[in-house]
Scaffold this active site. Structure first.
Site, PDB file in Angstrom:
ATOM      1  CB  CYS A 163       1.141  -0.303  -0.951  1.00  0.00           C
ATOM      2  SG  CYS A 163      -0.098   0.702  -1.776  1.00  0.00           S
ATOM      3  CG  HIS A 303      -0.754  -3.344   4.090  1.00  0.00           C
ATOM      4  ND1 HIS A 303       0.305  -2.579   3.638  1.00  0.00           N
ATOM      5  CD2 HIS A 303      -1.755  -3.154   3.192  1.00  0.00           C
ATOM      6  CE1 HIS A 303      -0.040  -1.963   2.525  1.00  0.00           C
ATOM      7  NE2 HIS A 303      -1.294  -2.289   2.229  1.00  0.00           N
ATOM      8  CD  GLU A 314      -2.524  -6.688   7.485  1.00  0.00           C
ATOM      9  OE1 GLU A 314      -1.337  -6.678   7.876  1.00  0.00           O
ATOM     10  OE2 GLU A 314      -3.158  -5.649   7.209  1.00  0.00           O
ATOM     11  CE  LYS A 335      -0.015   1.255   4.825  1.00  0.00           C
ATOM     12  NZ  LYS A 335       0.659   0.122   5.499  1.00  0.00           N
ATOM     13  CG  HIS A 340      -1.454   3.517   2.299  1.00  0.00           C
ATOM     14  ND1 HIS A 340      -0.124   3.199   2.175  1.00  0.00           N
ATOM     15  CD2 HIS A 340      -2.144   2.532   1.657  1.00  0.00           C
ATOM     16  CE1 HIS A 340      -0.007   2.067   1.506  1.00  0.00           C
ATOM     17  NE2 HIS A 340      -1.225   1.645   1.184  1.00  0.00           N
ATOM     18  CG  PHE A 399      -3.587  -1.123  -5.545  1.00  0.00           C
ATOM     19  CD1 PHE A 399      -4.328  -1.591  -4.479  1.00  0.00           C
ATOM     20  CD2 PHE A 399      -3.967   0.076  -6.116  1.00  0.00           C
ATOM     21  CE1 PHE A 399      -5.435  -0.895  -3.995  1.00  0.00           C
ATOM     22  CE2 PHE A 399      -5.068   0.788  -5.653  1.00  0.00           C
ATOM     23  CZ  PHE A 399      -5.806   0.298  -4.593  1.00  0.00           C
TER      24      PHE A 399
END
Length: 414
Positions: A163, A303, A314, A335, A340, A399
């Protein structure tokens, strides 16, 4: 910071919230989620049946030859590249194409082509595979296709960091310009992950929201009732230029790509480091690279996936890196509207960050009904917020523990 400056002269977003700079900006400010029931295939057998899909306008739909010989990932990127170059006003016939580069990030590459190819192989064996199966499946096909399409003979790179791929591609582009490899880079990310296996795989991990009955309310970053992210498809390409090159052709920069920071969690292949300490180092690195302090930051494009663990980590990262300013700086989560888009997300959110600088308006976070009080952040919800925007941080945390934070400022700040 290097004396060589990198500016953004054009953007080409292709998203479920809008295609093209104006439509995308309008979609973000509307603050209405574009998540719907999946139409690209029959999702009836899947536990998750929602996604954010792109509706390409007719003039950006690929011709039949390209439609049958390229993956949808390439097709979305092709539309984004066309829009970005048009927005920049760059005349490729008037520049040295040896000095024009390409950098594209993707997490899944030609996922749709891989799945279709596997089905064909299991049904008919090797003879069932399309002749172009390999080039349609390769992760680097998108960057290569753009280089070929426009005759760009500078460096051509593909970044694959889940991502964070789109943001990492912008970092690669920044480095190409600063080190003198290129004067212009067509850079960003593209992803077409709305496929049975990709959606099914993320559902099997229990990473996705299961709000099938109310898809428009499923993507809810930082909300107390969040239950996972929603997959989206899309692409965004930006035209990055060395500032002197842009000035010489009379281009007016939208923003300056001032710096970046990167780090690795070194913790877990899918879960973030809970205390956000490594992500905080990426934020600190972006500030240092850009020559900024927390007091200089006007906005954070988070994010913000909508998973319980990622949003919490985050928020902790922002408090660690920004200190007392973390509670002051307005935070938006793109998002919530676009879903996403995995490897395209960092590039799409870079466009949103640039537009915040240009317009002085922060997009709201959709579905922020009850902000999670644990975040301690000034979350922009409900309506757009007008404010003076001089510097924006854009977070991408992936990830594998890949952390990338980009810093954009007004060009006149240089």
């Amino acid at each position: 910071m290097s004396a060589c400056r990198v500016v953004v002269t054009g953007v080409g977003p292709v998203t479920s919230a809008g295609v093209g700079a104006k439509e995308f900006h309008r979609g973000l400010l509307d603050g209405v989620s574009a998540v719907r029931t999946i139409t690209r295939f029959d999702p009836a057998d899947l536990p998750v049946r929602i996604a954010a899909e792109v509706d390409l306008p007719e003039h950006l739909t690929p011709p039949r030859r390209d439609a049958v010989s390229t993956d949808r990932c390439v097709q979305l990127a092709a539309a984004a590249a066309h829009l970005a170059l048009e927005d920049s006003g760059l005349d490729l016939a008037a520049v040295d194409r040896d000095r024009v580069a390409v950098a594209v990030g993707t997490g899944c590459g030609g996922a749709e082509s891989i799945e279709r190819g596997h089905l064909a192989f299991t049904g008919r064996g090797p003879q069932g595979l399309p002749a172009r199966f390999i080039p349609m499946s390769m992760a680097n096909s998108t960057a290569a296709w753009l280089s070929i399409r426009y005759g760009l003979t500078g460096p051509c790179a593909t970044t694959v960091t889940a991502c964070a791929s789109g943001a990492d591609a912008l970092v690669a582009a920044h480095q190409m310009i600063v080190t003198g490899e290129a004067d212009v880079v067509l850079a960003g990310g593209a992803e077409a992950p709305v496929t049975p296996v990709i959606v099914g795989g993320f559902a099997r991990m229990r990473a996705l929201s299961t709000r099938n009955g109310e898809p428009e309310r499923a993507s809810r970053p930082f909300d107390a009732d969040r239950d996972g992210f929603v997959i989206g498809e899309g692409a965004a390409l930006l035209v990055l230029e060395e500032a002197g090159h842009a000035a010489a052709r009379g281009a007016v920069p939208l923003a300056e790509f001032r710096g970046y920071g990167r780090s690795a969690d070194a913790h877990h292949v899918v879960a973030p480091r809970p205390d956000g300490s490594a992500a905080a180092r990426a934020v600190t690195g972006a500030l240092r690279s850009a020559g900024l302090t927390p007091a200089d930051v006007s906005h954070v494009n988070a994010h913000g996936t909508g998973t319980v663990l990622n949003d919490a980590a985050e928020a902790r990262a922002l408090h660690t890196a920004l200190g007392p300013d973390a509670a002051r700086i307005p935070v938006s989560a793109t998002k919530s509207v676009t879903g996403h888009t995995l490897g395209a997300a960092g590039a799409i959110e870079a466009v949103a960050s640039v537009q915040a600088v240009v317009h002085g308006v922060l997009p709201p976070t959709a579905n922020l009904d009850v902000p999670d009080p644990e975040t301690g952040l000034d979350l922009v919800g409900g309506q757009p917020r007008e404010t003076e925007v001089t510097a924006v941080l854009s977070d991408s945390f992936a990830f594998g523990g890949h952390n990338v934070v980009l810093a954009f400022t007004r060009p006149e700040q240089c």
